[in-house]
Design a protein around this motif. Structure first.
Motif, PDB file in Angstrom:
ATOM      1  N   SER A 104       0.849  -1.190   0.000  1.00  0.00           N
ATOM      2  CA  SER A 104       0.000   0.000   0.000  1.00  0.00           C
ATOM      3  C   SER A 104       0.886   1.243   0.000  1.00  0.00           C
ATOM      4  CB  SER A 104      -0.900   0.021   1.246  1.00  0.00           C
ATOM      5  OG  SER A 104      -1.756  -1.104   1.268  1.00  0.00           O
ATOM      6  N   TYR A 105       0.515   2.209  -0.810  1.00  0.00           N
ATOM      7  CA  TYR A 105       1.295   3.442  -0.869  1.00  0.00           C
ATOM      8  C   TYR A 105       0.377   4.610  -1.196  1.00  0.00           C
ATOM      9  CZ  TYR A 105       1.013   2.743  -5.959  1.00  0.00           C
ATOM     10  OH  TYR A 105       0.560   2.553  -7.245  1.00  0.00           O
ATOM     11  N   SER A 106       0.869   5.819  -0.967  1.00  0.00           N
ATOM     12  CA  SER A 106       0.061   7.012  -1.174  1.00  0.00           C
ATOM     13  C   SER A 106       0.601   7.821  -2.350  1.00  0.00           C
ATOM     14  CB  SER A 106       0.066   7.897   0.078  1.00  0.00           C
ATOM     15  OG  SER A 106      -0.502   7.221   1.179  1.00  0.00           O
ATOM     16  N   VAL A 107      -0.318   8.419  -3.113  1.00  0.00           N
ATOM     17  CA  VAL A 107       0.061   9.337  -4.178  1.00  0.00           C
ATOM     18  C   VAL A 107      -0.706  10.639  -3.971  1.00  0.00           C
ATOM     19  CG1 VAL A 107       0.595   7.545  -5.874  1.00  0.00           C
ATOM     20  CG2 VAL A 107      -1.727   8.421  -5.716  1.00  0.00           C
ATOM     21  N   VAL A 108      -0.091  11.730  -4.372  1.00  0.00           N
ATOM     22  CA  VAL A 108      -0.739  13.036  -4.281  1.00  0.00           C
ATOM     23  C   VAL A 108      -1.495  13.280  -5.577  1.00  0.00           C
ATOM     24  CG1 VAL A 108      -0.400  15.516  -3.985  1.00  0.00           C
ATOM     25  CG2 VAL A 108       1.085  13.897  -2.784  1.00  0.00           C
ATOM     26  N   VAL A 109      -2.797  13.553  -5.466  1.00  0.00           N
ATOM     27  CA  VAL A 109      -3.619  13.763  -6.656  1.00  0.00           C
ATOM     28  C   VAL A 109      -4.260  15.150  -6.617  1.00  0.00           C
ATOM     29  CG1 VAL A 109      -4.138  11.305  -6.850  1.00  0.00           C
ATOM     30  CG2 VAL A 109      -5.715  12.789  -5.599  1.00  0.00           C
ATOM     31  N   ASN A 110      -4.616  15.627  -7.791  1.00  0.00           N
ATOM     32  CA  ASN A 110      -5.374  16.866  -7.912  1.00  0.00           C
ATOM     33  C   ASN A 110      -6.767  16.602  -7.353  1.00  0.00           C
ATOM     34  OD1 ASN A 110      -7.322  18.757  -9.163  1.00  0.00           O
ATOM     35  ND2 ASN A 110      -5.532  19.513 -10.282  1.00  0.00           N
ATOM     36  N   LYS A 111      -7.180  17.382  -6.389  1.00  0.00           N
ATOM     37  CA  LYS A 111      -8.449  17.126  -5.718  1.00  0.00           C
ATOM     38  C   LYS A 111      -9.633  17.242  -6.672  1.00  0.00           C
ATOM     39  CE  LYS A 111     -10.691  18.122  -1.298  1.00  0.00           C
ATOM     40  NZ  LYS A 111     -10.637  18.954  -0.070  1.00  0.00           N
ATOM     41  N   GLU A 112      -9.521  18.093  -7.684  1.00  0.00           N
ATOM     42  CA  GLU A 112     -10.627  18.304  -8.618  1.00  0.00           C
ATOM     43  C   GLU A 112     -10.689  17.207  -9.679  1.00  0.00           C
ATOM     44  OE1 GLU A 112     -12.860  20.595  -8.187  1.00  0.00           O
ATOM     45  OE2 GLU A 112     -11.844  21.432  -6.446  1.00  0.00           O
ATOM     46  N   THR A 113      -9.530  16.844 -10.232  1.00  0.00           N
ATOM     47  CA  THR A 113      -9.508  15.889 -11.348  1.00  0.00           C
ATOM     48  C   THR A 113      -9.210  14.461 -10.904  1.00  0.00           C
ATOM     49  OG1 THR A 113      -7.149  16.207 -11.786  1.00  0.00           O
ATOM     50  CG2 THR A 113      -8.690  17.728 -12.861  1.00  0.00           C
ATOM     51  N   GLN A 114      -8.695  14.311  -9.683  1.00  0.00           N
ATOM     52  CA  GLN A 114      -8.270  13.011  -9.157  1.00  0.00           C
ATOM     53  C   GLN A 114      -7.117  12.413  -9.960  1.00  0.00           C
ATOM     54  OE1 GLN A 114      -9.374  11.232  -6.190  1.00  0.00           O
ATOM     55  NE2 GLN A 114      -9.896  13.394  -5.926  1.00  0.00           N
ATOM     56  N   LYS A 115      -6.423  13.258 -10.706  1.00  0.00           N
ATOM     57  CA  LYS A 115      -5.256  12.822 -11.472  1.00  0.00           C
ATOM     58  C   LYS A 115      -4.005  13.026 -10.616  1.00  0.00           C
ATOM     59  CE  LYS A 115      -7.328  11.971 -15.455  1.00  0.00           C
ATOM     60  NZ  LYS A 115      -7.314  10.644 -16.110  1.00  0.00           N
ATOM     61  N   PRO A 116      -3.023  12.119 -10.722  1.00  0.00           N
ATOM     62  CA  PRO A 116      -1.786  12.290  -9.955  1.00  0.00           C
ATOM     63  C   PRO A 116      -1.082  13.593 -10.306  1.00  0.00           C
ATOM     64  CG  PRO A 116      -1.927  10.071 -10.878  1.00  0.00           C
ATOM     65  CD  PRO A 116      -3.023  10.868 -11.522  1.00  0.00           C
ATOM     66  N   MET A 117      -0.512  14.233  -9.303  1.00  0.00           N
ATOM     67  CA  MET A 117       0.238  15.455  -9.536  1.00  0.00           C
ATOM     68  C   MET A 117       1.554  15.151 -10.251  1.00  0.00           C
ATOM     69  SD  MET A 117      -1.603  17.946  -8.444  1.00  0.00           S
ATOM     70  CE  MET A 117      -0.471  19.330  -8.239  1.00  0.00           C
ATOM     71  N   THR A 118       2.020  13.912 -10.119  1.00  0.00           N
ATOM     72  CA  THR A 118       3.216  13.463 -10.821  1.00  0.00           C
ATOM     73  C   THR A 118       2.875  12.205 -11.613  1.00  0.00           C
ATOM     74  OG1 THR A 118       4.648  14.302  -9.065  1.00  0.00           O
ATOM     75  CG2 THR A 118       5.606  12.719 -10.591  1.00  0.00           C
ATOM     76  N   GLU A 119       3.193  12.203 -12.887  1.00  0.00           N
ATOM     77  CA  GLU A 119       2.960  11.032 -13.727  1.00  0.00           C
ATOM     78  C   GLU A 119       4.286  10.570 -14.324  1.00  0.00           C
ATOM     79  OE1 GLU A 119      -0.095  11.780 -16.594  1.00  0.00           O
ATOM     80  OE2 GLU A 119      -1.689  11.822 -15.070  1.00  0.00           O
ATOM     81  N   TYR A 120       4.278   9.371 -14.868  1.00  0.00           N
ATOM     82  CA  TYR A 120       5.509   8.776 -15.372  1.00  0.00           C
ATOM     83  C   TYR A 120       5.288   8.146 -16.738  1.00  0.00           C
ATOM     84  CZ  TYR A 120       6.674   9.203 -10.424  1.00  0.00           C
ATOM     85  OH  TYR A 120       6.876   9.698  -9.159  1.00  0.00           O
TER      86      TYR A 120
END
Length: 207
Positions: A57-73
């Motif tokens: 289990s791990y956590s990612v930071v997402v845009n609260k409005e879009t639910q998209k990750p703030m960092t992508e790869y």
């Protein structure tokens, strides 16, 4: 020496008289197919057991409005994972400072074996605040060495090894997810190529 490997579900941990602790494991489906006799031979014998959770289990930071990750790869042709900025993030940057973009933590899970394979590939990043050689550690582990023996070789406690390895797995998990998807796509491309080559060979047959 008898050996058996399976993936059980931990059901109970019971404290019995005289300080005896009973651990109940449950195996569903065909998880013990062809292994029952070997397991039965181990009854009342001393065994070494190493339990690890199948998922990390791990956590990612997402845009609260879009639910998209703030960092992508993204992964290049060599399997190296690179950080990229999401399109949505780029658009928001035009009118809103990054520190003012509403974000939240989102919990994700990934198979541990995917993360471990990524680490063992030698493509996982290193971190300045983590000085253990996790590539070497994972190589020893996948070669069958227990964490206790690995810790002994590194002259550290097994507790510290597991704590650092758990933290490292969580940090690289988002990259490992993309890398795992890339590996699966590579397998598909290879299978399609082999299939097409097979069809070409059949088409060139002489009647």
């Amino acid at each position: 020496m008898a050996y058996i490997e399976f993936k059980p579900l931990v059901k109970k941990v019971n404290l019995k008289p005289d300080g005896v602790q009973e651990v109940v494991l449950e195996v569903r489906g065909g998880g013990l197919a062809g292994k029952i006799d070997t397991l039965a031979d181990m009854i009342d014998t001393h065994v070494n057991v190493q339990l690890e959770e199948e998922f990390v289990s791990y956590s990612v930071v997402v845009n609260k409005e879009t639910q998209k990750p703030m960092t992508e790869y993204k992964v290049d042709d060599q399997g190296v994972v690179h950080e990229v900025k999401p399109i949505e993030q780029t658009e928001l940057d035009l009118g809103l400072p990054p520190e003012l973009i509403p974000t939240e933590q989102k919990e994700e899970v990934l198979k541990r074996e995917t993360i471990d394979a990524f680490i063992a590939s030698g493509l996982a990043p290193t971190f300045d605040d983590m000085n253990l050689d996790f590539y070497k550690i994972m190589g020893m582990h996948l070669d069958g060495l227990s964490y206790l023996k690995i810790a002994s070789k590194l002259n550290i406690s097994d507790g510290r090894l597991m704590e650092d390895l758990d933290e490292y797995r969580k940090r690289v998990a988002p990259l490992a997810e993309k890398w795992g998807e890339w590996k699966e796509s590579q397998k598909k491309v290879k299978l399609d190529r082999e299939k097409n080559n097979g069809n070409d060979d059949e088409g060139t047959g002489v009647a």
